[in-house]
Every structure is written in C-alpha cells, then in structure tokens.
Design a protein around this motif. Structure first.
Motif, PDB file in Angstrom:
ATOM      1  N   ARG A  12     -28.233  -2.804 -16.831  1.00 12.88           N
ATOM      2  CA  ARG A  12     -27.568  -1.512 -16.661  1.00 12.88           C
ATOM      3  C   ARG A  12     -26.077  -1.715 -16.419  1.00 12.88           C
ATOM      4  O   ARG A  12     -25.652  -2.686 -15.784  1.00 12.88           O
ATOM      5  N   PHE A  13     -25.310  -0.791 -16.914  1.00 13.55           N
ATOM      6  CA  PHE A  13     -23.859  -0.870 -16.785  1.00 13.55           C
ATOM      7  C   PHE A  13     -23.425  -0.879 -15.316  1.00 13.55           C
ATOM      8  O   PHE A  13     -22.435  -1.525 -14.957  1.00 13.55           O
ATOM      9  N   GLU A  14     -24.171  -0.217 -14.460  1.00 16.18           N
ATOM     10  CA  GLU A  14     -23.821  -0.152 -13.038  1.00 16.18           C
ATOM     11  C   GLU A  14     -23.893  -1.523 -12.368  1.00 16.18           C
ATOM     12  O   GLU A  14     -23.244  -1.767 -11.349  1.00 16.18           O
ATOM     13  N   GLU A  15     -24.681  -2.446 -12.940  1.00 21.39           N
ATOM     14  CA  GLU A  15     -24.845  -3.780 -12.358  1.00 21.39           C
ATOM     15  C   GLU A  15     -23.783  -4.765 -12.827  1.00 21.39           C
ATOM     16  O   GLU A  15     -23.781  -5.920 -12.410  1.00 21.39           O
ATOM     17  N   LEU A  16     -22.884  -4.329 -13.675  1.00 23.75           N
ATOM     18  CA  LEU A  16     -21.844  -5.208 -14.204  1.00 23.75           C
ATOM     19  C   LEU A  16     -20.788  -5.492 -13.137  1.00 23.75           C
ATOM     20  O   LEU A  16     -20.222  -4.581 -12.542  1.00 23.75           O
ATOM     21  N   THR A  17     -20.565  -6.781 -12.860  1.00 28.05           N
ATOM     22  CA  THR A  17     -19.566  -7.198 -11.878  1.00 28.05           C
ATOM     23  C   THR A  17     -18.677  -8.252 -12.528  1.00 28.05           C
ATOM     24  O   THR A  17     -19.054  -8.853 -13.542  1.00 28.05           O
ATOM     25  N   PRO A  18     -17.507  -8.524 -11.953  1.00 29.78           N
ATOM     26  CA  PRO A  18     -16.619  -9.536 -12.530  1.00 29.78           C
ATOM     27  C   PRO A  18     -17.261 -10.923 -12.626  1.00 29.78           C
ATOM     28  O   PRO A  18     -16.957 -11.687 -13.536  1.00 29.78           O
ATOM     29  N   GLU A  19     -18.184 -11.249 -11.715  1.00 28.81           N
ATOM     30  CA  GLU A  19     -18.833 -12.555 -11.748  1.00 28.81           C
ATOM     31  C   GLU A  19     -19.756 -12.703 -12.962  1.00 28.81           C
ATOM     32  O   GLU A  19     -20.039 -13.815 -13.401  1.00 28.81           O
ATOM     33  N   LYS A  20     -20.228 -11.594 -13.498  1.00 26.34           N
ATOM     34  CA  LYS A  20     -21.162 -11.633 -14.613  1.00 26.34           C
ATOM     35  C   LYS A  20     -20.462 -11.579 -15.966  1.00 26.34           C
ATOM     36  O   LYS A  20     -21.117 -11.690 -17.001  1.00 26.34           O
ATOM     37  N   LEU A  21     -19.161 -11.436 -15.972  1.00 24.59           N
ATOM     38  CA  LEU A  21     -18.405 -11.398 -17.221  1.00 24.59           C
ATOM     39  C   LEU A  21     -18.135 -12.812 -17.720  1.00 24.59           C
ATOM     40  O   LEU A  21     -17.932 -13.733 -16.942  1.00 24.59           O
ATOM     41  N   GLY A  22     -18.115 -12.979 -19.022  1.00 23.43           N
ATOM     42  CA  GLY A  22     -17.795 -14.263 -19.616  1.00 23.43           C
ATOM     43  C   GLY A  22     -16.338 -14.300 -20.061  1.00 23.43           C
ATOM     44  O   GLY A  22     -15.596 -13.324 -19.900  1.00 23.43           O
ATOM     45  N   THR A  23     -15.923 -15.422 -20.616  1.00 20.74           N
ATOM     46  CA  THR A  23     -14.542 -15.547 -21.092  1.00 20.74           C
ATOM     47  C   THR A  23     -14.532 -16.096 -22.513  1.00 20.74           C
ATOM     48  O   THR A  23     -15.406 -16.863 -22.908  1.00 20.74           O
ATOM     49  N   ALA A  24     -13.517 -15.681 -23.249  1.00 20.60           N
ATOM     50  CA  ALA A  24     -13.293 -16.173 -24.602  1.00 20.60           C
ATOM     51  C   ALA A  24     -11.792 -16.209 -24.833  1.00 20.60           C
ATOM     52  O   ALA A  24     -11.047 -15.375 -24.312  1.00 20.60           O
ATOM     53  N   GLY A  25     -11.348 -17.185 -25.619  1.00 24.77           N
ATOM     54  CA  GLY A  25      -9.922 -17.304 -25.897  1.00 24.77           C
ATOM     55  C   GLY A  25      -9.429 -16.244 -26.862  1.00 24.77           C
ATOM     56  O   GLY A  25      -8.422 -15.591 -26.629  1.00 24.77           O
ATOM     57  N   VAL A  26     -10.174 -16.048 -27.955  1.00 23.90           N
ATOM     58  CA  VAL A  26      -9.767 -15.113 -29.001  1.00 23.90           C
ATOM     59  C   VAL A  26     -10.981 -14.324 -29.469  1.00 23.90           C
ATOM     60  O   VAL A  26     -12.038 -14.892 -29.725  1.00 23.90           O
ATOM     61  N   VAL A  27     -10.825 -12.998 -29.573  1.00 26.92           N
ATOM     62  CA  VAL A  27     -11.832 -12.136 -30.169  1.00 26.92           C
ATOM     63  C   VAL A  27     -11.121 -11.353 -31.255  1.00 26.92           C
ATOM     64  O   VAL A  27     -10.150 -10.652 -30.983  1.00 26.92           O
ATOM     65  N   ARG A  28     -11.592 -11.516 -32.507  1.00 24.99           N
ATOM     66  CA  ARG A  28     -10.923 -10.809 -33.608  1.00 24.99           C
ATOM     67  C   ARG A  28     -11.958 -10.295 -34.592  1.00 24.99           C
ATOM     68  O   ARG A  28     -13.068 -10.813 -34.684  1.00 24.99           O
ATOM     69  N   GLU A  29     -11.579  -9.246 -35.312  1.00 22.07           N
ATOM     70  CA  GLU A  29     -12.432  -8.668 -36.335  1.00 22.07           C
ATOM     71  C   GLU A  29     -12.009  -9.203 -37.693  1.00 22.07           C
ATOM     72  O   GLU A  29     -10.828  -9.202 -38.024  1.00 22.07           O
ATOM     73  N   VAL A  30     -12.995  -9.669 -38.465  1.00 19.50           N
ATOM     74  CA  VAL A  30     -12.712 -10.273 -39.756  1.00 19.50           C
ATOM     75  C   VAL A  30     -13.497  -9.511 -40.823  1.00 19.50           C
ATOM     76  O   VAL A  30     -14.679  -9.201 -40.633  1.00 19.50           O
TER      77      VAL A  30
END
Length: 138
Positions: A12-30
């Motif tokens: 659920r969106f309500e359970e989203l916290t900064p600790e549960k977020l991932g990281t990526a260097g670049v996100v692009r649409e191709v």
C-alpha cells in the motif's frame, strides 16, 4: 526493478517510507522499433548490477511466445546448474561410452561370442546416430 534498485516492495502507498525506496543513477525513456509508441524505461547505475531485463521482439505473437519459452528454459537450466553442478550427459553419450567398453570386451573375447558382443556394441552406436538424425543433423 526492486531487486536492481535495492527497494522494498510495499502493498500500500501509505506504507511507503524513505527506507523502502531504492536508488538508480539514471532513469530514461527510450523509443525503439519503427513506431514512436513503442517506449520503455531504462534504469541504469543501480545497486544490484547483476539484474537484467531481456526485451523479446518478433514478427508475430507465436515467435515471441516461443522465444520467451526458450529463454525461460535456458534460465532454468542455468539456475539448476548453479544450484547443483552435477550433470548427466545426454545425446547418446552414455550409449557411446558403453559401446566403447563393450567393443574392447569383444576385442578380448575369443570364439564366436565376440561377434555377438561386437554386434551389441554396434547397436549401441546406432542410438546417438538416430538422435542426431531426428534432431535435424545430417
């Protein structure tokens, strides 16, 4: 995507916290192919660089489905070999090995019995040949 970026999947969106977020260097649409409507997101420079995505395209749906099944089979074989690297040789390898040993036995046997033993060794040699012919090899 969660594995690649180090994120945690939340129900659920309500359970989203900064600790549960991932990281990526670049996100692009191709865009790819001849149509401008064919787009995909490319996520690069992730924490887990061993995660990959395979894009399967084909001339019709049947080709795409067959390619997906083949990829799935290949990945399952790879996974099974990583889990347990013992293998059983196929393609007539066991029959060929037995044929060689039985032919050696025929060479060391005297009398008329050697012909029967040699015939059995020759019969075992026919199995890999039949497998090769059935697979399309000439």
């Amino acid at each position: 995507l969660a594995i690649a970026t180090g994120a945690r999947i939340v129900p659920r969106f309500e359970e989203l916290t900064p600790e549960k977020l991932g990281t990526a260097g670049v996100v692009r649409e191709v865009t790819y192919g001849t149509s401008q409507s064919s787009k995909m997101l490319v996520v690069e420079d992730c924490q887990n660089t061993k995660a990959v995505t395979v894009l399967v395209r084909g001339g019709n749906k049947m080709l795409v489905e067959e390619a997906k099944r083949s990829l799935h089979d290949a990945m399952c074989v790879t996974r099974n070999l990583i889990k347990d690297n013992r293998i059983v040789y196929g393609g007539g390898a066991a029959e060929t090995s037995c044929s060689i040993k039985i032919a050696e036995l025929a060479n060391n046997t005297k009398g008329i019995e050697q012909y029967a033993i040699r015939a059995f060794a020759d019969a075992l040699d026919d199995i890999p040949m039949a497998l090769a012919e059935n697979s399309g090899m000439q």
